[in-house]
Write a protein that holds these residues in place. Structure first.
Motif, PDB file in Angstrom:
ATOM      1  N   ASN A 122       3.022   9.641  23.501  1.00  0.00           N
ATOM      2  CA  ASN A 122       3.489   9.714  24.898  1.00  0.00           C
ATOM      3  C   ASN A 122       3.879  11.138  25.290  1.00  0.00           C
ATOM      4  O   ASN A 122       4.721  11.342  26.167  1.00  0.00           O
ATOM      5  CB  ASN A 122       4.683   8.776  25.128  1.00  0.00           C
ATOM      6  N   ASN A 123       3.253  12.102  24.643  1.00  0.00           N
ATOM      7  CA  ASN A 123       3.526  13.519  24.917  1.00  0.00           C
ATOM      8  C   ASN A 123       2.457  14.021  25.884  1.00  0.00           C
ATOM      9  O   ASN A 123       1.325  14.265  25.477  1.00  0.00           O
ATOM     10  CB  ASN A 123       3.502  14.310  23.609  1.00  0.00           C
ATOM     11  N   HIS A 124       2.826  14.173  27.160  1.00  0.00           N
ATOM     12  CA  HIS A 124       1.845  14.520  28.191  1.00  0.00           C
ATOM     13  C   HIS A 124       1.787  16.016  28.483  1.00  0.00           C
ATOM     14  O   HIS A 124       0.989  16.440  29.322  1.00  0.00           O
ATOM     15  CB  HIS A 124       2.172  13.769  29.489  1.00  0.00           C
ATOM     16  N   PHE A 125       2.617  16.817  27.821  1.00  0.00           N
ATOM     17  CA  PHE A 125       2.659  18.247  28.129  1.00  0.00           C
ATOM     18  C   PHE A 125       2.498  19.124  26.892  1.00  0.00           C
ATOM     19  O   PHE A 125       2.719  20.325  26.955  1.00  0.00           O
ATOM     20  CB  PHE A 125       3.963  18.584  28.861  1.00  0.00           C
ATOM     21  N   GLY A 126       2.115  18.533  25.790  1.00  0.00           N
ATOM     22  CA  GLY A 126       1.863  19.310  24.579  1.00  0.00           C
ATOM     23  C   GLY A 126       3.072  20.074  24.088  1.00  0.00           C
ATOM     24  O   GLY A 126       2.935  21.170  23.523  1.00  0.00           O
ATOM     25  N   ILE A 127       4.278  19.526  24.288  1.00  0.00           N
ATOM     26  CA  ILE A 127       5.497  20.223  23.876  1.00  0.00           C
ATOM     27  C   ILE A 127       5.702  20.053  22.379  1.00  0.00           C
ATOM     28  O   ILE A 127       5.718  18.929  21.866  1.00  0.00           O
ATOM     29  CB  ILE A 127       6.717  19.697  24.649  1.00  0.00           C
ATOM     30  N   LYS A 128       5.858  21.177  21.708  1.00  0.00           N
ATOM     31  CA  LYS A 128       6.048  21.159  20.260  1.00  0.00           C
ATOM     32  C   LYS A 128       7.517  20.894  19.914  1.00  0.00           C
ATOM     33  O   LYS A 128       8.395  20.904  20.788  1.00  0.00           O
ATOM     34  CB  LYS A 128       5.570  22.476  19.662  1.00  0.00           C
ATOM     35  N   CYS A 129       7.780  20.649  18.645  1.00  0.00           N
ATOM     36  CA  CYS A 129       9.127  20.236  18.236  1.00  0.00           C
ATOM     37  C   CYS A 129      10.180  21.310  18.499  1.00  0.00           C
ATOM     38  O   CYS A 129      11.215  21.035  19.104  1.00  0.00           O
ATOM     39  CB  CYS A 129       9.126  19.882  16.740  1.00  0.00           C
TER      40      CYS A 129
END
Length: 298
Positions: A122-129
């Protein structure tokens, strides 16, 4: 005796004559066989061809390359926008990020919701940890092998985290000096602030915004009238700034007179200088400029 002989001859003659005539029944049957069948002819009516359901010519296909390579159609993108537009407008009201930018980034970064990270995490913006992430995560190949990406229980959390990510990072402060519905400045500002390394990132965002009329959701939040995007002729978009630039250079080659539609970002690109350098040269505390104002550019 003679009468009996005559009677016999008459009967014999009658029998011979009757046997030489064709039977009527046989003649009628033959005629019936030769007569055409009208019923068969009526059944052979022309048959209309069945129409085929051809796909819509507007439903074009494209490949979106983000954290994964995704093939989507324009219908899928339209459905994605309809699904998340309310969340985007809510985030615009709360955080000040244009809804059009949010949706365009969602389309591009998630492959309209069909990319691997969107489906798996459900990660729609490619945000890393990053170091401050304490939630669930997934591993995915990106700039390096098996990098850590954030995982969300639902897509809405990804949208919220995207807003907090922009609001909470100092390097994105400049974005919030732009008008809320100035999607072009936001698109270019994201690239300048280092959100993406792709030099075409701003153009891609602007393309989605204008192709799918995403700016209308900005206008719904700001209350402004929405005008669908209209392409301008190259002569209009090029001739005016060129003429203005030549006039200002004639007076002072190291300065520039601000024209309608200019921003510090656009001026910085015109003269190949940094926005911060422009602000420092002209003692500007923010990005506000006015038409007719003369700026030092060298």
């Amino acid at each position: 005796m003679v009468k009996k002989i005559i009677t016999f001859l008459i009967l014999a003659t009658l029998v011979s004559c009757s046997s030489s005539k064709p039977t009527i029944a046989t003649t009628k049957k033959a005629a019936a066989v030769q007569r055409p069948r009208v019923a068969t002819t009526k059944k052979q009516a022309p048959v209309k061809p069945i129409g085929k359901n051809y796909p819509s010519t507007n439903n074009t296909t494209e490949v979106i390359q983000s954290t994964s390579k995704t093939v989507v159609t324009s219908d899928l993108i339209t459905n994605y926008v309809l699904q998340y537009k309310d969340i985007a407008m809510g985030n615009m009201q709360k955080y000040g990020i244009p809804a059009s930018i949010i949706l365009a980034q969602g389309i591009l970064e998630s492959g309209a919701g069909r990319g691997d990270l969107a489906l798996e995490a459900n990660n729609h913006f490619g945000i890393k940890c990053h170091k401050d992430w304490l939630g669930e995560s997934v591993r995915h190949d990106d700039d390096s092998a098996q990098e850590c990406f954030r995982k969300y229980p639902e897509a809405a959390e990804s949208y919220r985290d995207h807003a907090l990510f922009l609001v909470g990072k100092k390097r994105y402060e400049t974005l919030f000096t732009y008008e809320k519905d100035d999607y072009k400045s936001w698109a270019k500002g994201l690239r300048a602030a280092g959100y993406a390394t792709d030099p075409n990132y701003p153009d891609k965002l602007i393309s989605y915004i204008e192709r799918y009329n995403l700016h209308q959701y900005d206008c719904q939040v700001t209350g402004r009238n929405y005008k669908p995007f209209e392409k301008t002729t190259p002569t209009k978009s090029v001739s005016t700034p060129t003429k203005s630039a030549s006039n200002s250079n004639a007076n002072d080659p190291n300065s520039y007179e601000v024209q309608k539609g200019d921003t510090l970002y656009s001026i910085s690109k015109k003269f190949n200088v940094l926005v911060d350098d422009l602000k420092q040269k002209n003692n500007l505390s923010d990005n506000a400029i006015s038409i007719g104002q003369r700026l030092k550019v060298k």
